[in-house]
Scaffold this active site. Structure first.
Site, mmCIF file in Angstrom:
data_model
loop_
_atom_site.group_PDB
_atom_site.id
_atom_site.type_symbol
_atom_site.label_atom_id
_atom_site.label_comp_id
_atom_site.label_asym_id
_atom_site.label_seq_id
_atom_site.Cartn_x
_atom_site.Cartn_y
_atom_site.Cartn_z
ATOM 1 C CG HIS A 120 -1.994 1.003 1.217
ATOM 2 N ND1 HIS A 120 -2.084 2.008 2.154
ATOM 3 C CD2 HIS A 120 -3.034 1.202 0.368
ATOM 4 C CE1 HIS A 120 -3.128 2.766 1.896
ATOM 5 N NE2 HIS A 120 -3.728 2.304 0.819
ATOM 6 C CE LYS A 142 -1.236 5.178 -0.977
ATOM 7 N NZ LYS A 142 -1.583 3.960 -1.637
ATOM 8 C CG ASP A 167 19.685 10.116 -9.149
ATOM 9 O OD1 ASP A 167 19.486 9.118 -9.864
ATOM 10 O OD2 ASP A 167 19.822 11.266 -9.611
ATOM 11 C CG HIS A 209 -6.356 8.617 -0.460
ATOM 12 N ND1 HIS A 209 -4.999 8.502 -0.681
ATOM 13 C CD2 HIS A 209 -6.866 7.371 -0.589
ATOM 14 C CE1 HIS A 209 -4.700 7.241 -0.950
ATOM 15 N NE2 HIS A 209 -5.814 6.536 -0.890
ATOM 16 C CE LYS A 214 -3.598 6.783 2.611
ATOM 17 N NZ LYS A 214 -4.981 6.518 2.874
ATOM 18 C CG ASP A 240 1.586 19.523 21.107
ATOM 19 O OD1 ASP A 240 0.353 19.674 21.205
ATOM 20 O OD2 ASP A 240 2.240 18.752 21.835
#
Length: 1036
Positions: free
Chosen positions: A462, A464, A469, A858, A860, A865
């Protein structure tokens, strides 16, 4: 040929019965006119990292090993082993020379590299013999069949140095002997003919990987016997572990600061790479190695057994490997904070992204800057997406065109895609793989896992990631796929025109001027734009590009054939995708430019499949990328809200290391990828991580640590890692003022039966602590109003949507384990002063009528703080957090640069990275960019929480329900309520004028989450449905 044969015979005769004292030193001099060799391996001060992809056999003259600087040898000490020496020198010449050293410890230096070798006099004699053979063979006339021609040496005599003979005088000092050997070796190393000979390279433990700057310091190298087996492959136990099964093979071992590898000398191919980790250990006892003179190297992924020639040799190798790794790679041998494989990296340039527009633009620029390698792994990848929009430079910034362009420039591109269960998902990774492989041979694509052989049916890759380099790494929640590109406007409509360039239009017009052979009554055989009977143009797949706007007469002759008739030829790039089941029916698709055609004019933002609303309809026919699959004139798109980041330096090295571990593991376990065309990948050294050739603009220096969820099936490691979960819990527990969460899922609150992650419990406990202490503290959660599954919410949404809703609501407010239930036990209804859950929604006018749609969150992300941020691919659910299920990657960024801010009405030094991200998120969703009077600077003050946040989300939700009667809604508590709710029209239909006036009061996108939606309904999949047949873990 007779002369050559006699010369070979002469060499063979001379090589028999050779001894140290009867070597004629003059015989190895190189006279005028003799072959002296050219230093073909001198390549400058540094060997490029790309050399690792151009390895050749050890004996090949093309092997590039050395730098342009000299190599020097210095004998540090000698070791005397009288008994061993007596056994070795049991000849007449050496029997009485017990004082001669048996072993030399030699320090070698070549540019920035220093290393130590140990050699006996036997090894010097063997080397001398090999070099004499080499020189003798150079005298043999070469026939036309030889590919290497002799060259003439300069008009200057070159001498083979003296190999010092043993002195019979027992009073000869060892120091004199040591100096003679040292001078002899240094003189050899100055002569290209001998220095570049494979026997000399083996003598000084040098190979094509020794002096590559980005691989770090030079470690131990040399020939070993390695035993097969020892891999940690889930579900496969034998793998050569049994004495009956295992076999020994001779390989060249290379030890670097963070990994070791072994290679085949005949081809130079790397045949295994072991990354060092917290399980690294060296064992040399026979009971551990199960072999005589053995060395065992342990890691999380394998127990590798090596066999040496003697007890002393094994001890030297084992100790040398252990010492080198602990000196140069100690950071990899520790269990770092949160149980992560990666350490905290300081002063790392980092940057955040809100929504896909700026993210994809920076990804495109970074890809364009790539010089050596590109790593990409996505849950879903769409080759034809545009990374920069609107399209004003043709297809220059289309993903597949960028990758093809870089591959043609020599950059190696490695892509890992999640291999979906086709019956469950329609992302068609097989098409993505085939499309990319056809672009260029430098592009390699893997799909994983194989569900049958690995028995992994439920879990997904899952993460991404895009790595450039091994120095720039993009990490977050944004796949390079359809539907992900968006900006802060979150547009619902996109009905702009799409055209070809003027030249292409003229060519097509010319082709259409010829009489048609007939019309097609079914489908779109010609590949042209067609209408749906309502005057609505839909884009059909033609030459991998959008089509001409307007109505065109459909013909039976394909546009490709018509263009070819007018002199426009098509070329095909082909490459096997190594999967027989995917090759069936797979035809190469070409285009006249190799770049998929050119877009021109008033282009759309979302072309073809990119215009989507997956709750309304899931993707279909992904092999026709520019063919609309929903009617953009009647159905609004679903906006996409997402978060991502980019990091550099050491943190980017760690992201690359994770990718490399996955790639190498997949290559090892899947036979189709064992071909040499799919190479093992090597991690660059952290010692060169600060040598940035490219940096993403506007980055902020911060402390960064890479986190992940990984286990045996996903990364081939012995113990699973759940450092993302641990970091979330730690940050929540230690937050002082607030936390802000955006996440695609909100499934938590452990009951240790169905749900196990503890993020929801940590939130509840932290709020209870603040309540008991009488301190102000807030938790903001933004999550999608509906799960992202296809289904008509007007009829309940379907079993998949309802199953996820069940566990989301179970975390929020339903059942004894929910956050609000835990808070109510401690503070009654005062929980509302601490905890807020919201979604996002927007509206627009489409073809003269008002429409609304939820904005799909979508992201995450967690901000705490205004100084700590976690961004990644991990959802708040067990799939992402537990480590044993889906594979994930995230970054935790802790600010080292501060700026003046305010917290709870008091001056506060906020982190520059975290504060700027939080302000952008708040301004976007609360409408502060459009209305500057909205103050979002203080996230804790009572005024902001009640008068801005709670007031905005409540007012927006009320207006949307009044105007559109939209779902989900707390007025619908059961399926029986649904029909009556929908029967009553909203203002958009009853009074459009008033509806427009009401919608003017909307600020931003924030809406209150409908906590009571279907609260009286059992949302778990009904018995007998296909959703009920899968394990409960799928939904959690």
């Amino acid at each position: 040929m007779e002369q050559a044969s006699s010369s070979l015979q002469l060499v063979a005769n001379e090589m028999t019965n050779i001894a140290l004292d009867n070597l004629d030193l003059q015989e190895l001099h190189i006279q005028d006119g003799e072959y002296n060799g050219t230093d073909t391996t001198d390549t400058g001060d540094r060997l490029p990292f790309s050399s690792v992809y151009n390895m050749v056999g050890f004996k090949e003259r093309e092997a590039k090993v050395f730098l342009s600087c000299p190599i020097t040898a210095k004998i540090l000490e000698v070791e005397r082993h009288t008994s061993s020496q007596r056994r070795f020198f049991a000849t007449r010449q050496r029997s009485e020379s017990k004082s001669v050293p048996a072993l030399y410890r030699i320090e070698m230096k070549h540019g920035e590299f220093m290393w130590t070798v140990k050699r006996k006099e036997k090894h010097f004699i063997d080397l001398h013999r090999d070099l004499r053979t080499h020189k003798a063979l150079m005298k043999i006339p070469l026939t036309r069949s030889h590919s290497v021609r002799k060259t003439l040496a300069p008009n200057k005599e070159r001498h083979m140095p003296n190999l010092p003979k043993g002195e019979e005088n027992k009073q000869t000092r060892a120091e004199s002997r040591k100096k003679q050997i040292e001078d002899y070796l240094n003189e050899l190393l100055r002569m290209p003919l001998y220095r570049n000979y494979h026997a000399m390279m083996e003598f000084i433990d040098a190979s094509q990987l020794s002096f590559i700057h980005d691989l770090g310091p030079k470690g131990l190298e040399g020939f070993v016997q390695k035993r097969s087996g020892g891999h940690r492959i889930p579900g496969f136990k034998c793998c050569g572990d049994s004495k009956i099964c295992y076999r020994w093979s001779r390989r060249w071992l290379v030890v670097k600061d963070s990994f070791l590898l072994y290679m085949k000398t005949d081809s130079g191919a790397i045949s295994f790479v072991m990354l060092f980790d917290k399980e690294f250990n060296i064992k040399m006892d026979s009971k551990d190695t199960e072999t005589k003179h053995g060395v065992r190297v342990d890691s999380l992924s394998r127990s590798l057994v090596l066999k040496c020639s003697s007890y002393r040799h094994a001890r030297w190798w084992g100790q040398a490997i252990d010492d080198f790794v602990k000196k140069h790679g100690s950071a990899f041998l520790k269990d770092h904070r949160f149980g992560s494989f990666a350490r905290e990296e300081k002063d790392v340039p980092a940057k955040w992204y809100v929504n896909g527009k700026t993210y994809m633009e920076d990804v495109a620029d970074a890809l364009e800057a790539a010089k050596e390698e590109i790593f990409i792994t996505d849950w879903w990848l769409s080759p034809e997406i545009f990374l920069k929009r609107p399209v004003v430079e043709g297809n220059r910034w289309r993903l597949d065109c960028i990758l093809k362009r870089k591959a043609q420039q020599g950059v190696r591109v490695f892509v890992m895609l999640y291999k979906e269960v086709e019956l469950a998902l329609g992302i068609n990774s097989g098409y993505s793989k085939r499309t990319l492989l056809k672009l260029h041979q430098n592009i390699k694509v893997m799909r994983d896992p194989d569900h049958v052989s690995s028995a992994v049916y439920l879990w997904a890759h899952h993460e991404k990631i895009v790595v450039i380099d091994q120095s720039v790494a993009f990490v977050g929640g944004i796949d390079l796929a359809y539907g992900r590109w968006d900006d802060r406007e979150h547009r619902l409509t996109d009905v702009g025109s799409v055209m070809l360039s003027h030249l292409e239009q003229a060519q097509v017009a010319a082709s259409l001027s010829a009489p048609a052979n007939g019309s097609s009554s079914g489908g779109n055989a010609g590949g042209f734009t067609q209408t749906d009977g309502k005057g609505i143009n839909t884009l059909m797949d033609m030459m991998d590009q959008p089509k001409i706007k307007g109505k065109i007469k459909r013909t039976g002759l394909s546009i490709r054939r018509r263009l070819e008739k007018h002199g426009i030829t098509f070329h095909h790039d082909s490459d096997s995708d190594l999967e027989e089941e995917e090759e069936k029916g797979s035809k190469a698709r070409g285009d006249p430019t190799g770049m998929g055609g050119e877009l021109y004019g008033n282009t759309r933002f979302w072309h073809g499949k990119d215009y989507c609303n997956f709750v309304h309809k899931d993707w279909i026919q992904l092999d026709k990328p520019f063919d609309d699959f929903i009617d953009r004139y009647t159905t609004p798109r679903m906006p996409w809200h997402d978060i991502a980041s980019v990091v550099h330096g050491g943190a980017a090295r760690d992201v690359a290391r994770h990718f490399i571990q996955r790639w190498n593991f997949t290559k090892r376990v899947k036979p189709k990828y064992r071909a040499p065309s799919y190479p093992y990948l090597l991690p660059k050294s952290h010692t060169t991580a600060q040598e940035q050739r490219y940096q993403v603009p506007n980055s902020i220096n911060s402390k960064v640590q890479i986190l992940r969820s990984a286990t045996d099936w996903s990364a081939g490691i012995k113990y699973h890692e759940e450092s993302i979960h641990n970091a979330y819990v730690h940050v929540i527990e230690n937050s002082k003022h607030f936390i802000y969460i955006e996440n695609q899922f909100f499934i938590s609150c452990a009951d240790n039966r169905h749900v196990f992650n503890k993020i929801g419990d940590a939130i509840a406990e932290r709020i209870i602590k603040a309540h008991k202490e009488g301190k102000r503290y807030h938790v903001y959660v933004v999550t999608p109003l509906l799960p992202g599954f296809e289904g008509d919410i007007n009829t309940g949404g379907g079993s998949a949507i309802q199953a996820v809703m069940h566990f989301n609501y179970r975390t929020m407010n339903r059942g004894e384990h929910s956050i609000i239930s835990q808070l109510r036990k401690e503070m009654g209804d005062h929980w509302i002063n601490y905890f807020s859950i919201c979604g996002l929604r927007t509206h627009a006018e489409l073809e003269g009528r008002l429409v609304t749609e939820l904005i799909y969150v979508h992201s995450k992300m967690l901000i705490a703080d205004d100084n700590t941020v976690i961004i990644g691919s991990a959802n708040i659910n067990d799939r992402s957090m537990l480590g044993k299920r889906d594979s994930e990657v995230a970054v935790i960024v802790e600010d080292s640069e501060t700026v003046a801010s305010v917290m709870d009405g008091q001056p506060y030094q906020a982190g520059k990275f975290a504060l700027s991200l939080r302000l952008d998120c708040f301004k976007t969703i609360l409408g502060a960019y459009a209305d500057p009077t909205i103050d979002v600077s203080d996230p804790v003050s009572e005024k902001f929480y009640k008068d801005v946040w709670m007031a905005t989300c409540g007012r927006n939700a009320t207006i949307y329900q009044k105007v559109f009667r939209c779902l989900p809604s707390s007025d619908v508590r059961s399926m029986t309520d649904l029909e009556g709710y929908l029967a009553k029209p909203g203002l958009d239909k009853d009074d459009p004028t008033r509806a427009h006036e009401e919608l003017k009061k909307i600020r931003g996108f924030l809406v209150q989450f409908p906590m009571q939606f279907l609260c009286e309904q059992n949302l778990l999949p009904p018995i007998g449905s296909k959703e009920a047949m899968v394990p409960m873990e799928v939904w959690t």
